[in-house]
Design a protein around this motif. Sequence first.
Motif, short mmCIF file in Angstrom:
data_model
loop_
_atom_site.label_atom_id
_atom_site.label_comp_id
_atom_site.label_asym_id
_atom_site.label_seq_id
_atom_site.Cartn_x
_atom_site.Cartn_y
_atom_site.Cartn_z
N CYS A 150 -8.10 1.81 -6.21
CA CYS A 150 -8.77 0.60 -5.69
C CYS A 150 -7.75 -0.39 -5.12
N SER A 152 -6.70 0.88 -1.71
CA SER A 152 -7.78 0.70 -0.74
C SER A 152 -7.91 -0.75 -0.31
N VAL A 153 -7.78 -1.67 -1.27
CA VAL A 153 -7.89 -3.10 -0.94
C VAL A 153 -6.72 -3.53 -0.06
N TRP A 170 -7.88 4.83 -11.43
CA TRP A 170 -8.79 4.09 -10.56
C TRP A 170 -8.20 2.75 -10.11
N GLY A 171 -7.40 2.17 -10.96
CA GLY A 171 -6.77 0.90 -10.56
C GLY A 171 -5.86 1.05 -9.36
N PHE A 214 -11.27 8.21 0.07
CA PHE A 214 -11.70 7.09 -0.76
C PHE A 214 -11.38 5.75 -0.09
N ALA A 215 -10.20 5.64 0.52
CA ALA A 215 -9.81 4.38 1.15
C ALA A 215 -10.59 4.13 2.44
N TRP A 232 -13.96 2.27 2.29
CA TRP A 232 -13.94 0.81 2.18
C TRP A 232 -14.06 0.13 3.54
N THR A 276 0.82 6.24 -7.07
CA THR A 276 -0.43 6.95 -7.40
C THR A 276 -0.22 8.46 -7.45
N SER A 301 0.83 -1.21 0.00
CA SER A 301 0.00 0.00 0.00
C SER A 301 0.86 1.26 0.00
#
Length: 493
Positions: free
Chosen positions: A375, A378-379, A371-372, A172-173, A176, A159, A152
């Motif tokens: 996401c 965040s995952v 976006w990749g 955004f994260a 989740w 990013t 991350s």
Amino acid sequence: MGIREFPNGSARGKAATLGMRRSPDVSPRRLSDISPQLRQLKYLVVDEAIKEDLKWSRSVEDLTSASVGLTSIEERILRITGYYGYQPWAASYKRDERSRESPAPAEAQMQAGAEGGGRVNRCCWKCSMTQLKKVFWGVAVVLGVCSSWSGSTQLAKLTFKKFDAPFTLTWFATNWNFLFFPLYYLGHVFKSAEKQSPKERYRECCQFFGDNGLTLKVFFTKAAPFGVLWTLTNYLYLHAIKKINTTDVSVLFCCNKAFVFLLSWIVLRDRFMGVRIVAAIFAIAGIVMMTYADGFHSHSVIGIALVVGSASMSALYKVLFKLLLGSAKFGEAALFLSVLAVFNVLFVTCIPVILYFTKVEYWSSFDVIPWGNLCGFSVLLLTFNILLNFGIAITYPTLISLGIVLSVPVNAVVDHYTSEIVFNSVRVIAIIIIGLGFLLLLLPEEWDVWVIKLLTRLKVRKKEEIPEGNGDIASGLPNKSRRTRPSMSSFAH
């Protein structure tokens, strides 16, 4: 029947023999009829002459044995005289039969020891298998924590090359986190024998907030402050990644463990431990040396200050959680983190919008947003938080914490090949000092007691080995002296 004197030993032997050979069919007399005589005979002592004359009878063993219940002189007289049809030989005969039927005491002890040893071996085998399974899962969790945290961090650095908006990425994260409680409920359905509906499980977990559950007042007084601390922790961490390299960020964030100890000692009145004070000193010294490694430039100083602020917010979050809410079960922790996501959606969403229109965090169009990467970050962050909060169910907490400090060398290797970081001697020493302080903070509270016990056992073993060695040397000296001593005849020549 007042037997008061015995003229000689033979008379006493005959009287005792006649008394013991009385048959059971003789009309018995009540004990109350002979109570005066028993009181008179209370001080009667059975001397050795009677025992010598009655050696042929098994009752002699009863007279000399203390384990057959000769607790009073009245019982001894009843045994000798045969009142109430009492036949000691019959009792001893029954004991012999019972002894033949039952195993010997030594054999019984051996059997009981064998059974007990089998149970102990089975228990030890189960305990060892359980501990082995915990260690196995611990290794898996350590690898998961290390890979998710370092991944991350590296993905956030990547990013920001295309999407320079750390607060928007934080917002955004954090959204989740809403998946925490649904994922926990799926685990509850697959694992628990008594399955509950989502509503029932939610109500049961809401008891963590109080008797009234999650009310609006509780939401603003207990959930909202932690939502603010959560957002500040992640935002300061991500903003620091823009300023300095990921190795410095990850190693400086490990100082949050030292800050947790200091705040717990001051606020929660936790136990004072000298080794943890030393660890906190190591953390502060590492921060200073890390700043010195880059020459106290403004860019690096700001980045280091941001990481230290993020570590401080993380420590404050943990200490306040323990102070205000105490300890939470897995379902309660999952619900609490999901509530933080709700707070983030309701009250923090306006801040990225304001930052966008004020062009503090501006992007030209939504098509430019990676976006990749968002996401993926965040995952990975969600996976890290899941392992950090729920990993203690399958392994030891110390192993989970090791995953955080192991992310430092992983980030260092990645930075070595992807950026122009310079690992000078000062930076390396600072990394080692902070890592050592982090490991010292993982020591349990009773570590000094365990060390003292270990040293005591080593001393005892040495004391046991030294006399054995001295005995061997002492026993060998005479033989050696006899073998090496020359004879007097050799000097005569």
